[in-house]
Design a protein around this motif. Structure first.
Motif, PDB file in Angstrom:
ATOM      1  N   MET A   1       0.841  -1.175   0.000  1.00 59.16           N
ATOM      2  CA  MET A   1       0.000   0.000   0.000  1.00 59.16           C
ATOM      3  C   MET A   1       0.887   1.239   0.000  1.00 59.16           C
ATOM      4  O   MET A   1       1.869   1.306   0.715  1.00 59.16           O
ATOM      5  N   ALA A   2       0.533   2.229  -0.794  1.00 57.74           N
ATOM      6  CA  ALA A   2       1.308   3.463  -0.885  1.00 57.74           C
ATOM      7  C   ALA A   2       1.110   4.311   0.366  1.00 57.74           C
ATOM      8  O   ALA A   2       0.056   4.280   0.990  1.00 57.74           O
ATOM      9  N   ASP A   3       2.130   5.066   0.716  1.00 57.78           N
ATOM     10  CA  ASP A   3       2.090   5.918   1.891  1.00 57.78           C
ATOM     11  C   ASP A   3       2.151   7.378   1.484  1.00 57.78           C
ATOM     12  O   ASP A   3       2.494   7.711   0.344  1.00 57.78           O
ATOM     13  N   MET A   4       1.816   8.233   2.419  1.00 58.29           N
ATOM     14  CA  MET A   4       1.882   9.671   2.185  1.00 58.29           C
ATOM     15  C   MET A   4       2.398  10.357   3.437  1.00 58.29           C
ATOM     16  O   MET A   4       2.301   9.822   4.543  1.00 58.29           O
ATOM     17  N   SER A   5       2.938  11.522   3.261  1.00 57.29           N
ATOM     18  CA  SER A   5       3.425  12.340   4.363  1.00 57.29           C
ATOM     19  C   SER A   5       2.231  13.075   4.970  1.00 57.29           C
ATOM     20  O   SER A   5       1.445  13.677   4.244  1.00 57.29           O
ATOM     21  N   VAL A   6       2.112  13.012   6.303  1.00 54.46           N
ATOM     22  CA  VAL A   6       0.981  13.647   6.980  1.00 54.46           C
ATOM     23  C   VAL A   6       1.493  14.506   8.134  1.00 54.46           C
ATOM     24  O   VAL A   6       2.360  14.081   8.899  1.00 54.46           O
ATOM     25  N   ASP A   7       0.927  15.708   8.241  1.00 53.15           N
ATOM     26  CA  ASP A   7       1.191  16.595   9.372  1.00 53.15           C
ATOM     27  C   ASP A   7      -0.140  17.006   9.968  1.00 53.15           C
ATOM     28  O   ASP A   7      -1.050  17.416   9.236  1.00 53.15           O
ATOM     29  N   LEU A   8      -0.267  16.884  11.281  1.00 52.81           N
ATOM     30  CA  LEU A   8      -1.435  17.374  12.014  1.00 52.81           C
ATOM     31  C   LEU A   8      -0.923  18.486  12.919  1.00 52.81           C
ATOM     32  O   LEU A   8      -0.169  18.232  13.862  1.00 52.81           O
ATOM     33  N   LEU A  15       1.060  18.298  16.444  1.00 52.70           N
ATOM     34  CA  LEU A  15       0.602  17.105  17.158  1.00 52.70           C
ATOM     35  C   LEU A  15       1.244  15.845  16.615  1.00 52.70           C
ATOM     36  O   LEU A  15       1.654  14.973  17.367  1.00 52.70           O
ATOM     37  N   TRP A  16       1.281  15.715  15.282  1.00 52.55           N
ATOM     38  CA  TRP A  16       1.793  14.485  14.692  1.00 52.55           C
ATOM     39  C   TRP A  16       2.348  14.770  13.312  1.00 52.55           C
ATOM     40  O   TRP A  16       1.787  15.564  12.553  1.00 52.55           O
ATOM     41  N   SER A  17       3.436  14.092  12.988  1.00 54.32           N
ATOM     42  CA  SER A  17       4.034  14.201  11.663  1.00 54.32           C
ATOM     43  C   SER A  17       4.673  12.864  11.332  1.00 54.32           C
ATOM     44  O   SER A  17       5.365  12.283  12.170  1.00 54.32           O
ATOM     45  N   GLY A  18       4.395  12.367  10.132  1.00 59.62           N
ATOM     46  CA  GLY A  18       4.985  11.094   9.745  1.00 59.62           C
ATOM     47  C   GLY A  18       4.357  10.549   8.485  1.00 59.62           C
ATOM     48  O   GLY A  18       3.640  11.248   7.769  1.00 59.62           O
ATOM     49  N   GLN A  19       4.617   9.272   8.235  1.00 61.77           N
ATOM     50  CA  GLN A  19       4.074   8.581   7.072  1.00 61.77           C
ATOM     51  C   GLN A  19       2.805   7.843   7.483  1.00 61.77           C
ATOM     52  O   GLN A  19       2.753   7.231   8.545  1.00 61.77           O
ATOM     53  N   ALA A  20       1.800   7.909   6.617  1.00 61.07           N
ATOM     54  CA  ALA A  20       0.524   7.260   6.925  1.00 61.07           C
ATOM     55  C   ALA A  20      -0.060   6.660   5.658  1.00 61.07           C
ATOM     56  O   ALA A  20       0.300   7.036   4.539  1.00 61.07           O
TER      57      ALA A  20
END
Length: 125
Positions: A1-8, A15-20
């Motif tokens: 499954m492909a991932d994407m960079s996410v920042d909350l 709060l959160w930053s990473g791959q999702a």
């Protein structure tokens, strides 16, 4: 499954930053789910909503969010909330007291509803 960079991000902190692999959010247009490769999109978060992130290890991160926007590209999602808190940080009893308080403002009621919803969503792991 492909991932994407996410920042909350909330005004007061990251709060959160990473791959999702998935991000779900409540928007003014309804509930939306985002996966890698999604068409570019700019959306408005509802007052008193929630955001759910599923990281690359399959862990669910749930947060109560209060207004703001999100931006989606094929490889990233940026959630920019006016304020936000993880479901695990919520004082559920305090949120329920606000909901039971007939004198609480509409803004306080929506924030408390979001907190309760975030805790409930987090419990359904």
């Amino acid at each position: 499954m492909a991932d994407m960079s996410v920042d909350l991000v909330a005004v007061e902190r990251l709060l959160w930053s990473g791959q999702a692999s998935f991000v779900g959010a409540q928007t003014t247009e309804g509930q939306i789910g985002i996966m890698a490769g999604h068409e570019p999109l700019l959306g408005q978060l509802i007052e008193g909503g929630t955001v759910t992130i599923v990281d690359t290890d399959g862990q669910r991160i749930v947060a109560a969010v209060h207004g703001g926007f999100f931006s989606v590209t094929a490889t990233s999602v940026r959630v920019l909330a006016e304020s936000a808190e993880f479901a695990t940080e919520v004082d559920i009893e305090a949120a329920r007291r606000v909901l039971a308080d007939g004198e609480a403002t509409e803004v306080e009621q929506r924030a408390a509803q979001a907190r309760v919803r975030a805790v409930e969503q987090n419990a359904h792991v």
